[in-house]
Write an enzyme that holds these catalytic residues in place. Structure first.
Site, PDB file in Angstrom:
ATOM      1  N   CYS A  25       0.839  -1.207   0.000  1.00  0.00           N
ATOM      2  CA  CYS A  25       0.000   0.000   0.000  1.00  0.00           C
ATOM      3  C   CYS A  25       0.868   1.250   0.000  1.00  0.00           C
ATOM      4  O   CYS A  25       0.610   2.214  -0.731  1.00  0.00           O
ATOM      5  CB  CYS A  25      -0.915   0.018   1.232  1.00  0.00           C
ATOM      6  SG  CYS A  25      -2.000  -1.408   1.377  1.00  0.00           S
ATOM      7  N   ASP A  58      33.638  20.972  19.596  1.00  0.00           N
ATOM      8  CA  ASP A  58      34.105  22.337  19.792  1.00  0.00           C
ATOM      9  C   ASP A  58      34.438  22.461  21.277  1.00  0.00           C
ATOM     10  O   ASP A  58      33.785  21.826  22.115  1.00  0.00           O
ATOM     11  CB  ASP A  58      32.998  23.313  19.389  1.00  0.00           C
ATOM     12  CG  ASP A  58      33.324  24.729  19.793  1.00  0.00           C
ATOM     13  OD1 ASP A  58      34.346  25.249  19.319  1.00  0.00           O
ATOM     14  OD2 ASP A  58      32.567  25.300  20.604  1.00  0.00           O
TER      15      ASP A  58
END
Length: 824
Positions: A88, A505
């Site tokens: 489907c 970082d």
């Protein structure tokens, strides 16, 4: 020359119109475009509705020539009803992608949603009509559709439960009359003596009621899909049950038309198939209802009303939707905060676990922000409303989770390719089974051959294949949301599990991002307090964290600051400034060793001090006054409390850890040694992070990047997976694949662990769905019967198929209990 297209409805969202003359101008221009039959432009909705056979690009260019713009549309989200299996999903996707102006379509069986990327001008109604023509129902999803969707799911469960009970009551007598007669001789004699030929009629009538009442859903969807050439799971059930039912009625009504000894009835097979598949559907619907529990839980946190303080001192309760930005909202102890805003008065502790996943409450006082849906614990707060409706944090979280849940992972592409052909192949195998047993195997009648064919049709229904991936994604992303981990993009789930290195970082990510002055050493010519006051005066113009540390240090010593005459900030290097200190003009330069040396200043007298500071993990900064090196100072950014434990967990997961920093190399390496970081890249300017990431990817493989600042956004976007600290900037969050709402770095490992667990869960589901079907099809076809006597009746095949779908969904639900350290 533009191509000629079919006449169709087109919608354009026009921006820039301010009055009726604007409307008239746009209408006149559009009417003059070849192929346009009707035009209606509305100023209030800022929309043009057209009936035209013109390419949308021509219409957009015509509007733009008038000086107005056409707004690119957001992806359209449609709720699709009636899908039952992977076939489907594939059919709806193919139908949508075939529509003019559709750029892409992704359909999700678990959420029953279609996400459609379209060109400007494509009418949503056109997409809905196409889906309905394919045999399914569809409608647009409203922004506040979640409560409505929950109600629809509950209604669906109730309908399935009713149909299941009806089928069970009608099937039970059929099963007892047929199977009971085979197993209990006394019952067989009773049926033959008292019912005789009426036995077939009773079973036939009851089975017919089963097919026409609770089982009509399979016929209503399956037969049209088969006739359209796009068979699905409903088609398999419809063909299988109708075959058994039809043959049985022929045996009852016209037994003489069948070969001698082959007039058998199989009504119980058709009735039991419908009943067992309905049982599986009901269990599946109940389990699927739990997959969206995270979103429903979040939505349940939002209060429906707010207590607003008016200018005249009155306090009134109003609905949330009636709030305006700037309204003052009063929140008492024990109440949920109804709106995002800033605290104007009061102080309290707020439980923000529903947003961040952090179990400990946080202090909130005047000037700080609060988030709607969080729980005020022990004080009265007066909050000024800022972000409302779709702009609120809660709404954005729900939107992110929904988008992630509705997306397709790359692994799903394989499933789509298989399921495209699966149902037609199964129907071919069923037909082959029927022909082989009937025509080639001596002594096997048509009835027995039909039983084998029906068993093949039923056991091979691809429901589990369609649910294998989306249910795991739904539960996995929902579990992440509960722990403060938001997957902005669903494919981040798959990207994270293949990560080999995590790059961080430094400032604000590994550290608090709030440096403090730890050391200030001056030459004999310049007193310490004079240099500190000079630095604070210069840095008072800067928003850099180091600047705030210097200003705070001068304020703590209550130093008077000299006048600042000129100021120039050089990104990534330092600062040039001129100050007036009691009538003396002082030219000051301060910055990194690299920059100060490049200016030609000798730094020998401070070299040993700078090296010592760097070895302690501090950042040395040099100060030059009137061309003479005058001082070196250092700031230290405290490492976050949870950083060591977070990095240890990443190492335990077998990952390498890198740190990307703009600090002096010695400083960066000192921090790396303290934290056990594997790879350090130091002295990196903001625009060099992307290049650094590419080098790490080349060296180590897939790299995730974790950051929080505006200058981290390019790196977050460039990484294989970008994780933004949620306490950082909106720009960083928008560039990331994953948002960690709490800022707790343990969430990085949790996100990767969740990714690995979700992908493992998907693989388990796919293996079960494919291996289970592949193994049972030969058994159902009777391949093993001549050698071992093993076979699979249609009724047992229906139970096995239902079990397959229920297994996949319940296996996905195990992710809800995945332990994530630091979170509940």
């Amino acid at each position: 020359m533009s191509e000629q297209l079919p006449t169709r409805s087109i919608q354009l969202n026009i921006e820039g119109m301010t009055c009726a003359s604007c409307v008239g101008r746009v209408e006149r221009v559009l009417k003059n475009v070849p192929g346009v039959e009707q035009v209606s432009v509305n100023l209030a909705t800022e929309r043009a509705d057209l009936l035209a056979s013109t390419p949308v690009a021509d219409l957009v260019r015509a509007v733009e020539r008038t000086g107005f713009g056409v707004v690119p549309p957001q992806p359209v989200q449609l709720a699709v009803e009636g899908m039952t299996c992977a076939s489907c999903v594939g059919r709806v996707e193919r139908v949508l992608k075939a529509q003019p102006g559709v750029l892409n379509a992704e359909v999700n069986l678990a959420t029953e949603r279609a996400l459609v990327a379209i060109e400007p001008g494509v009418a949503t109604e056109t997409l809905i009509k196409a889906i309905r023509k394919a045999g399914y129902d569809a409608h647009t999803v409203a922004a506040d559709n979640n409560h409505q969707q929950r109600d629809q799911k509950l209604a669906e469960q109730q309908t399935l439960k009713r149909d299941l009970l009806t089928a069970l009551l009608l099937t039970l007598p059929v099963f007892v009359l047929e199977m009971g007669s085979h197993m209990i001789p006394a019952l067989h004699h009773w049926v033959m003596q008292n019912l005789g030929t009426a036995n077939g009629w009773i079973q036939g009538i009851l089975t017919t009621l089963v097919l026409l009442l609770p089982g009509q859903r399979f016929l209503r969807h399956g037969i049209p899909a088969l006739l359209r050439g796009g068979p699905d799971m409903n088609s398999l059930v419809a063909v299988g049950t109708l075959s058994a039912w039809s043959y049985s009625w022929v045996s009852v009504l016209l037994p003489g038309s069948l070969p001698s000894g082959s007039a058998h009835i199989y009504f119980e097979a058709a009735a039991v198939i419908v009943t067992l598949i309905l049982l599986g559907r009901w269990l599946e619907a109940r389990a699927k209802g739990q997959t969206s529990a995270a979103i429903q839980h979040l939505l349940g946190m939002q209060p429906r009303t707010a207590r607003v303080q008016r200018a005249d001192g009155r306090v009134e309760d109003i609905e949330i939707r009636l709030l305006n930005p700037g309204d003052l909202v009063e929140i008492r102890p024990g109440e949920r905060i109804p709106v995002d805003g800033d605290v104007v008065a009061g102080d309290s502790y707020v439980d923000e676990s529903m947003i961040t996943g952090e179990p400990l409450p946080v202090a909130r006082t005047a000037g700080q922000a609060v988030v709607g849906g969080t729980l005020n614990q022990n004080g009265i707060l007066l909050v000024r409303a800022t972000h409302l409706g779709e702009q609120s944090v809660l709404a954005r979280i729900v939107r992110m989770v929904e988008q992630a849940q509705g997306s397709k992972l790359p692994i799903q592409a394989m499933v789509d390719r298989v399921t495209l052909w699966f149902v037609p192949v199964v129907m071919g195998l069923a037909l082959l089974t029927l022909l082989v047993w009937w025509a080639l195997v001596p002594g096997v009648g048509f009835g027995q051959a039909l039983v084998y064919a029906v068993a093949v049709l039923i056991v091979a229904c691809p429901c589990a294949m369609g649910l294998a991936t989306p249910t795991s994604i739904m539960v996995g992303t929902g579990r992440g949301a509960e722990a403060g981990i938001l997957f902005r993009k669903g494919d981040a789930l798959q990207q994270l599990q293949s990560i080999r290195m995590v790059a961080f970082d430094k400032t604000g990510t590994l550290t608090e991002g709030k440096p403090s002055l730890t050391d200030l050493h001056t030459s004999s010519r310049y007193p310490r307090k004079m240099v500190l006051a000079l630095l604070a005066a210069i840095e008072s113009r800067s928003e850099h964290p180091i600047a705030r540390a210097l200003v705070a240090a001068a304020q703590a010593e209550q130093l008077p600051l000299p006048a600042l005459i000129t100021f120039e900030a050089l990104t990534g290097k330092g600062i040039r400034a001129r100050c007036d200190d009691d009538g003396h003009s002082l030219n000051v330069e301060l910055g990194s060793e690299h920059w100060i040396r490049s200016l030609g200043y000798p730094l020998k007298q401070f070299a040993d001090l700078a090296h010592q500071l760097a070895s302690e993990g501090k950042t040395p900064v040099y100060v030059v006054i009137n061309g003479e090196p005058a001082a070196v100072f250092a700031v230290a950014d405290p490492i976050k409390v949870d950083t060591p434990a977070a990095l240890k967990r990443l190492h335990d997961l077998g990952l390498k850890v890198a740190m990307i920093s703009g600090d002096h190399r010695a400083t960066a390496e000192a921090i790396a040694i303290k934290l056990g970081i594997d790879h350090v890249v130091a002295e990196v300017l903001p625009d060099g992070k992307v290049a650094t990431l590419k080098e790490l990817q080349h060296q180590y493989g897939a790299v995730a990047f974790v950051g929080d600042g505006i200058n981290d956004a390019p790196a977050l976007a460039a990484a294989d997976a970008g994780l933004a600290i949620g306490t950082g900037t909106d720009i960083a969050i928008e560039a990331a694949d994953v948002v960690l709402m709490s800022g707790n770095l343990l969430a990085v490992a949790n996100a990767i662990q969740l990714s690995k667990a979700t992908l493992a869960n998907i693989r388990q589901n796919l293996f079960w769905a494919f291996a289970y079907n592949s193994a049972l099809i030969p058994l159902a076809a009777g391949v093993f019967y001549p050698f071992s006597g093993w076979s699979l009746s249609p009724a047992v095949a229906a139970g096995a198929m239902a079990l397959s779908s229920v297994f996949v969904v319940t296996n996905a639900l195990r992710l809800r209990r995945l332990p994530l350290p630091g979170h509940s």
